[in-house]
Design an enzyme around this catalytic site. Structure first.
Site, PDB file in Angstrom:
ATOM      1  N   PHE A  13       0.825  -1.217   0.000  1.00 39.16           N
ATOM      2  CA  PHE A  13       0.000   0.000   0.000  1.00 39.16           C
ATOM      3  C   PHE A  13       0.867   1.278   0.000  1.00 39.16           C
ATOM      4  CE2 PHE A  13      -1.736   2.777   3.575  1.00 39.16           C
ATOM      5  CZ  PHE A  13      -2.379   3.665   2.726  1.00 39.16           C
ATOM      6  N   ASP A  33      10.010  -7.602  -3.415  1.00 42.83           N
ATOM      7  CA  ASP A  33       8.819  -7.933  -2.618  1.00 42.83           C
ATOM      8  C   ASP A  33       8.523  -9.426  -2.778  1.00 42.83           C
ATOM      9  OD1 ASP A  33       6.239  -5.779  -1.733  1.00 42.83           O
ATOM     10  OD2 ASP A  33       5.970  -7.944  -1.649  1.00 42.83           O
ATOM     11  N   THR A  37       1.785  -9.638   1.325  1.00 42.57           N
ATOM     12  CA  THR A  37       0.564  -8.835   1.484  1.00 42.57           C
ATOM     13  C   THR A  37       0.433  -7.784   0.381  1.00 42.57           C
ATOM     14  OG1 THR A  37       1.776  -7.402   3.024  1.00 42.57           O
ATOM     15  CG2 THR A  37       0.388  -9.106   3.998  1.00 42.57           C
ATOM     16  N   LEU A  75      10.411  -1.039   3.462  1.00 43.97           N
ATOM     17  CA  LEU A  75       8.977  -0.938   3.786  1.00 43.97           C
ATOM     18  C   LEU A  75       8.375  -2.330   3.967  1.00 43.97           C
ATOM     19  CD1 LEU A  75       7.809   1.649   1.049  1.00 43.97           C
ATOM     20  CD2 LEU A  75       8.558   2.150   3.371  1.00 43.97           C
ATOM     21  N   TYR A 147       4.973  -7.937  16.136  1.00 46.64           N
ATOM     22  CA  TYR A 147       5.213  -6.769  15.278  1.00 46.64           C
ATOM     23  C   TYR A 147       5.958  -5.683  16.062  1.00 46.64           C
ATOM     24  CZ  TYR A 147       3.801  -2.883  12.128  1.00 46.64           C
ATOM     25  OH  TYR A 147       3.769  -1.804  11.265  1.00 46.64           O
ATOM     26  N   LYS A 151       9.795  -4.631  15.331  1.00 43.68           N
ATOM     27  CA  LYS A 151      10.157  -3.286  14.862  1.00 43.68           C
ATOM     28  C   LYS A 151      11.148  -2.615  15.822  1.00 43.68           C
ATOM     29  CE  LYS A 151       7.561  -2.632  11.081  1.00 43.68           C
ATOM     30  NZ  LYS A 151       8.048  -2.143   9.783  1.00 43.68           N
TER      31      LYS A 151
HETATM   32  P1  NAD Z   1       1.578  -3.649   3.129  1.00 44.82           P
HETATM   33  O1  NAD Z   1       1.298  -4.967   3.751  1.00 44.82           O
HETATM   34  O2  NAD Z   1       0.609  -3.115   2.144  1.00 44.82           O
HETATM   35  O3  NAD Z   1       3.022  -3.613   2.481  1.00 44.82           O
HETATM   36  C1  NAD Z   1       4.102  -4.396   2.947  1.00 44.82           C
HETATM   37  C2  NAD Z   1       4.802  -4.992   1.741  1.00 44.82           C
HETATM   38  O4  NAD Z   1       5.918  -5.756   2.193  1.00 44.82           O
HETATM   39  C3  NAD Z   1       3.900  -5.945   0.937  1.00 44.82           C
HETATM   40  O5  NAD Z   1       4.000  -5.666  -0.435  1.00 44.82           O
HETATM   41  C4  NAD Z   1       4.452  -7.323   1.275  1.00 44.82           C
HETATM   42  O6  NAD Z   1       4.234  -8.274   0.245  1.00 44.82           O
HETATM   43  C5  NAD Z   1       5.928  -7.016   1.515  1.00 44.82           C
HETATM   44  N1  NAD Z   1       6.604  -7.994   2.362  1.00 44.82           N
HETATM   45  C6  NAD Z   1       6.196  -8.493   3.562  1.00 44.82           C
HETATM   46  N2  NAD Z   1       7.090  -9.361   4.047  1.00 44.82           N
HETATM   47  C7  NAD Z   1       8.102  -9.429   3.135  1.00 44.82           C
HETATM   48  C8  NAD Z   1       9.315 -10.170   3.053  1.00 44.82           C
HETATM   49  N3  NAD Z   1       9.668 -11.024   4.022  1.00 44.82           N
HETATM   50  N4  NAD Z   1      10.096 -10.002   1.948  1.00 44.82           N
HETATM   51  C9  NAD Z   1       9.742  -9.144   0.961  1.00 44.82           C
HETATM   52  N5  NAD Z   1       8.611  -8.415   0.988  1.00 44.82           N
HETATM   53  C10 NAD Z   1       7.797  -8.562   2.062  1.00 44.82           C
HETATM   54  O7  NAD Z   1       1.739  -2.618   4.357  1.00 44.82           O
HETATM   55  P2  NAD Z   1       1.914  -1.039   4.340  1.00 44.82           P
HETATM   56  O8  NAD Z   1       0.774  -0.497   5.108  1.00 44.82           O
HETATM   57  O9  NAD Z   1       2.198  -0.543   2.988  1.00 44.82           O
HETATM   58  O10 NAD Z   1       3.215  -0.887   5.253  1.00 44.82           O
HETATM   59  C11 NAD Z   1       4.493  -0.621   4.718  1.00 44.82           C
HETATM   60  C12 NAD Z   1       5.483  -0.440   5.874  1.00 44.82           C
HETATM   61  O11 NAD Z   1       5.060   0.659   6.699  1.00 44.82           O
HETATM   62  C13 NAD Z   1       5.572  -1.675   6.776  1.00 44.82           C
HETATM   63  O12 NAD Z   1       6.915  -1.855   7.171  1.00 44.82           O
HETATM   64  C14 NAD Z   1       4.750  -1.280   7.986  1.00 44.82           C
HETATM   65  O13 NAD Z   1       5.200  -1.918   9.143  1.00 44.82           O
HETATM   66  C15 NAD Z   1       4.972   0.225   8.043  1.00 44.82           C
HETATM   67  N6  NAD Z   1       3.858   0.913   8.718  1.00 44.82           N
HETATM   68  C16 NAD Z   1       2.632   1.032   8.106  1.00 44.82           C
HETATM   69  C17 NAD Z   1       1.601   1.674   8.782  1.00 44.82           C
HETATM   70  C18 NAD Z   1       0.230   1.868   8.159  1.00 44.82           C
HETATM   71  O14 NAD Z   1      -0.634   2.465   8.789  1.00 44.82           O
HETATM   72  N7  NAD Z   1      -0.011   1.414   6.947  1.00 44.82           N
HETATM   73  C19 NAD Z   1       1.807   2.199  10.074  1.00 44.82           C
HETATM   74  C20 NAD Z   1       3.058   2.029  10.646  1.00 44.82           C
HETATM   75  C21 NAD Z   1       4.093   1.409   9.963  1.00 44.82           C
END
Ligand code: NAD
Ligand code: UDP
Length: 315
Positions: A13, A33, A37, A75, A147, A151
């Protein structure tokens, strides 16, 4: 010469909007990636551009990228509380082994390292709003800890690579972010409420609904991430929006903005450690990088509902 960035988690996302921004700024981008997810569909339009390539890879395995790399962006991590019980070990490994593998690559390539950390490292916070010096209140044994502690470990490892090996690092602590391309079924509150309201189903309000969050529109978040990445500072920097709202008020707002006839249905909390209040203190990023979000919740939710309207129509 164009700068080159490797973006792990770029098919997710936030990844989509961040990679789009990098391409607009004239970067070459390699998306890494494992599609845990994220989706290939998310990035199909980005891959049409000459300057963007995709490598399907799990960052828990060591990673080799040919050619120069100026920035490594991490990310990659499932981020929905629903995933904390669905794939807990994968989350811990992604935060620990995954971050290690990416740091090794950054060291080898002499690249800057931008890391997506989270407000979850503050746990169920005892102070409000949360500033970066607060050390947090995480229940180590609770289901969210896979999580949260993952982190926290990643942040410590990143500081260590900075201290020991001089890797230029930048840590962003992201607060709840929403907007187009959220996964419709990822279980987070904004996607759930939008889909439910647009489908005429009851909005599932967990607990008493008085818990608060402060939601940041994805374009604003990406602006902050971009500034942190280009800065000379390690941070950590909170990035978010200070507009705080209870989940009950959010449900009412989504119903109103979508013109839905849906009702609100109370359900038990998913996790007992569900944080009761959350709002970022943004003084550090404001004073250091001149950053402030500009999209209010009504505007951002209206755009997000437009996106989810298309998603519901395609289902
Ligand atoms: P998301 O799940 O949409 O994106 C995460 C991406 O990482 C996905 O494309 C997934 O396929 C990939 N991924 C997961 N594990 C992997 C691995 N082992 N190897 C390679 N790729 C992998 O989530 P998001 O909301 O886009 O979050 C992105 C980042 O921002 C994450 O690290 C998340 O912890 C952090 N974050 C997001 C939020 C939020 O509100 N969306 C808040 C705090 C932190
Ligand atoms: N929540 C809710 N209904 C839902 C999904 C979530 O009431 O359908 C609540 C959840 O209990 C939490 C808040 O909304 O208090 C934010 O949840 P989310 O999963 O989006 O993110 P969190 O901040 O908890 O990681």
């Amino acid at each position: 010469m164009r700068a080159r960035a490797v973006v792990a988690g770029g098919a997710g996302f936030i990844g989509y909007t961040f990679v789009s921004r990098l391409l607009r700024e004239g970067f070459d981008v390699v998306i890494v990636d494992n599609l845990a997810t994220g989706t290939r569909r998310n990035i199909n339009d980005l891959l049409q551009e000459n300057h963007c390539e995709f490598v399907e890879h799990d960052i828990c395995q060591p990673l080799a990228i040919s050619g120069p790399v100026d920035y490594l962006v991490n990310l990659a991590c499932p981020a929905s509380p629903v995933d904390f019980s669905r794939i807990p070990v994968e989350i811990m490994r992604t935060c620990s082994e995954g971050t290690y593998n990416l740091l090794e690559l950054a060291l080898h390539k002499r690249a800057g390292f931008l890391h997506a950390s989270t407000s979850e490292i503050y746990g169920d916070p005892e102070i409000h709003p949360q500033h970066e010096d607060y050390t947090g209140n995480v229940n180590i044994a609770g289901p969210r800890a896979v999580y949260d502690e993952g982190k926290r470990y990643a942040e410590t490892l990143i500081h260590t690579y900075h201290r020991e090996f001089d890797v230029p690092v930048h840590i962003a602590r992201i607060f709840n972010t929403y907007g187009p391309r959220m996964r419709p079924d990822d279980g987070r509150v904004v996607s759930n409420f939008c889909i439910q309201a647009l489908s005429g189903e009851p909005l599932t309000l967990y607990g008493d609904g008085q818990q608060t969050r402060s939601f940041c529109y994805v374009d604003d978040l990406v602006e902050g991430l971009f500034r942190v990445m280009l800065s000379e500072f390690s941070g950590p920097f909170n990035i978010g929006n200070i507009e705080e709202i209870s989940m009950e008020e959010l449900a009412e707002k989504v119903i109103e903005l979508s013109g839905s006839a849906s009702e609100i249905e109370h359900r038990p909390l998913l996790h007992p450690d569900d944080p009761k209040r959350r709002r970022p203190a943004l003084d550090r990023i404001k004073e250091t990088l001149g950053y402030e979000p500009t999209t209010d919740l009504t505007t951002g939710l209206t755009r997000t509902l437009d996106w989810f309207r298309q998603v519901v129509a395609e289902q």
